[in-house]
Design a protein around this motif. Structure first.
Motif, PDB file in Angstrom:
ATOM      1  N   LEU A 160       0.840  -1.194   0.000  1.00  0.00           N
ATOM      2  CA  LEU A 160       0.000   0.000   0.000  1.00  0.00           C
ATOM      3  C   LEU A 160       0.877   1.246   0.000  1.00  0.00           C
ATOM      4  O   LEU A 160       1.929   1.277   0.646  1.00  0.00           O
ATOM      5  N   CYS A 162       1.158   5.137   1.093  1.00  0.00           N
ATOM      6  CA  CYS A 162       0.554   6.021   2.086  1.00  0.00           C
ATOM      7  C   CYS A 162       1.319   7.345   2.161  1.00  0.00           C
ATOM      8  O   CYS A 162       2.521   7.400   1.877  1.00  0.00           O
ATOM      9  N   ASN A 284      -7.828  10.307  -3.616  1.00  0.00           N
ATOM     10  CA  ASN A 284      -7.299   9.971  -2.290  1.00  0.00           C
ATOM     11  C   ASN A 284      -6.170  10.892  -1.830  1.00  0.00           C
ATOM     12  O   ASN A 284      -5.732  10.799  -0.676  1.00  0.00           O
ATOM     13  N   THR A 318       5.500   2.982   1.941  1.00  0.00           N
ATOM     14  CA  THR A 318       4.733   1.802   1.541  1.00  0.00           C
ATOM     15  C   THR A 318       4.737   0.799   2.691  1.00  0.00           C
ATOM     16  O   THR A 318       5.705   0.709   3.456  1.00  0.00           O
ATOM     17  N   HIS A 324      -3.263  -3.110   6.276  1.00  0.00           N
ATOM     18  CA  HIS A 324      -4.317  -2.194   5.851  1.00  0.00           C
ATOM     19  C   HIS A 324      -5.162  -1.676   7.019  1.00  0.00           C
ATOM     20  O   HIS A 324      -5.378  -0.467   7.168  1.00  0.00           O
ATOM     21  N   ILE A 327      -3.199   0.708   9.329  1.00  0.00           N
ATOM     22  CA  ILE A 327      -2.990   2.025   8.710  1.00  0.00           C
ATOM     23  C   ILE A 327      -4.247   2.869   8.813  1.00  0.00           C
ATOM     24  O   ILE A 327      -4.186   4.080   9.097  1.00  0.00           O
ATOM     25  N   GLU A 328      -5.383   2.279   8.605  1.00  0.00           N
ATOM     26  CA  GLU A 328      -6.638   3.034   8.655  1.00  0.00           C
ATOM     27  C   GLU A 328      -6.925   3.590  10.042  1.00  0.00           C
ATOM     28  O   GLU A 328      -7.706   4.536  10.180  1.00  0.00           O
ATOM     29  N   LEU A 335      -4.159   6.501   2.855  1.00  0.00           N
ATOM     30  CA  LEU A 335      -3.833   5.512   1.826  1.00  0.00           C
ATOM     31  C   LEU A 335      -4.190   6.097   0.464  1.00  0.00           C
ATOM     32  O   LEU A 335      -5.343   6.463   0.228  1.00  0.00           O
ATOM     33  N   HIS A 338      -1.493   1.833  -4.466  1.00  0.00           N
ATOM     34  CA  HIS A 338      -0.775   0.585  -4.184  1.00  0.00           C
ATOM     35  C   HIS A 338       0.347   0.378  -5.195  1.00  0.00           C
ATOM     36  O   HIS A 338       0.368   0.996  -6.274  1.00  0.00           O
TER      37      HIS A 338
END
Length: 367
Positions: A160, A162, A284, A318, A324, A327-328, A335, A338
């Motif tokens: 991911l 970020c 995003n 990353t 996931h 991170i949220e 995010l 990817h």
């Protein structure tokens, strides 16, 4: 006070006489030919940045205290970007004769604020003369366990992508400052033109009034509602808080950089060095409301500003897809896409689902 009055060593003594050592790794600080540092169980991280007047900063609109703070923070940020802990800095300055002792003390007051915030020791440096303005060179030394260091080359397919904070605000702050600087010089030039015209026709009364107006001229820049943009440009912050949050969550990034030259440039560095591609999504990309408003005022594309503006000093990193949910849960992290296989390229997906190849259009100091 002129710097020549107290000399190089007198200036150094004045700036560093009450420095307190904060780190065990600082065995001996300012006062000898070299500082003495000890890192028996850690890897040593070293980074250097040079800031040149007229290239990296403009003293028309940044005061010396903010400049000192920013000069330290941009180096401290590099150590955090390696998942390390900053410990020491050295500071070298090239000064023209227009700077006084008090000016350099003001610069050091900002420098020390930044160092105190992150527990960093000032352990040395150099001063010399300059014929072209102010030059600043700072080296930051940090530490990390070998297994904790995060490089740019570790991103893997399905990771991911970020970022911390929001992007583009520092660049829009610069545009705001440049706009108001232009207005200021235009008003001064208009006055000087009227003075020249009055002098040419011999109108002494008008000439005296205009000269008085010029000597008392005070410019009031229009910064209302744009305070956040100015803060982002003038008061750079290294994101050590995000590094700490990642550690607390048990997340070790696979690749990481700080965003100094623009998101697009930094992401391309990670992809090239990791041998991968990426897909990031315009919708995003975190953008502050003031950034969007300022971009609209100046008829600029806000996404382009966020991608290419630079000087955000946020973290781009990353993480494995398995992180996931973690991170949220981290406030201040977004995010944005990817990692893919390199054959799929480095792609920006727009809000209307069009795809464009990312290009490195950020800051280039050698242009």
């Amino acid at each position: 006070m002129e710097i020549a009055k107290i000399g190089e060593f007198g200036l150094i003594d004045r700036l560093t006489k009450d420095l307190e050592i904060k780190n065990k790794s600082t065995r001996y600080s300012v006062g000898d030919d070299c500082a003495v540092l000890s890192y028996p169980d850690k890897e040593v991280l070293v980074t250097t940045d040079m800031l040149m007047e007229g290239v990296h900063f403009d003293l028309t609109y940044i005061d010396l205290k903010h400049l000192g703070y920013k000069s330290a923070m941009v180096n401290i940020s590099d150590v955090f970007a390696m998942n390390g802990t900053p410990r020491q800095i050295t500071v070298s300055l090239a000064l023209s004769k227009r700077f006084t002792v008090e000016d350099i003390e003001e610069f050091y007051s900002g420098l020390r604020l930044a160092c105190d915030k992150w527990g960093v020791d000032i352990v040395g440096g150099d001063t010399t003369s300059s014929y072209t303005g102010l030059a600043i060179s700072i080296t930051c030394i940090g530490e990390a366990r070998s297994e904790d260091i995060v490089y740019r080359n570790g991103a893997k397919n399905t990771d991911l992508v970020c970022v911390s904070g929001d992007l583009g605000a520092a660049y829009m702050g610069l545009q705001l400052l440049e706009r108001e600087k232009s207005v200021y010089y235009q008003q001064v030039n208009d006055l000087q033109k009227k003075i020249a015209e009055a002098k040419a026709i011999g109108d002494t009364a008008k000439l005296a009034a205009l000269n008085s107006q010029l000597s008392t001229f005070e410019f009031q820049p229009d910064f209302s509602g744009k305070e956040y943009l100015l803060q982002r440009q003038l008061q750079t912050e290294a994101r050590g808080d995000i590094v700490e949050k990642l550690r607390e969550a048990g997340i070790r990034p696979t690749a990481m950089m700080d965003i100094s030259d623009g998101l697009s440039s930094e992401l391309l560095h990670i992809c090239k060095q990791s041998g991968v591609g990426c897909r990031i999504y315009e919708k995003n990309i975190p953008i502050d409301y003031q950034t969007a408003v300022m971009a609209e005022e100046m008829d600029m594309n806000v996404t382009t500003c966020a991608l290419n503006g630079g000087e955000d000093y946020e973290l781009l990193f990353t993480v494995p897809i398995g992180d996931h949910e973690k991170i949220e849960q981290i406030e201040g992290v977004k995010l944005i896409g990817h990692i893919t296989e390199s054959k799929f390229g480095t792609i920006l997906v727009t809000r209307d689902n069009q795809e464009f190849e990312l290009k490195a259009q950020g800051w280039n100091p050698l242009q």
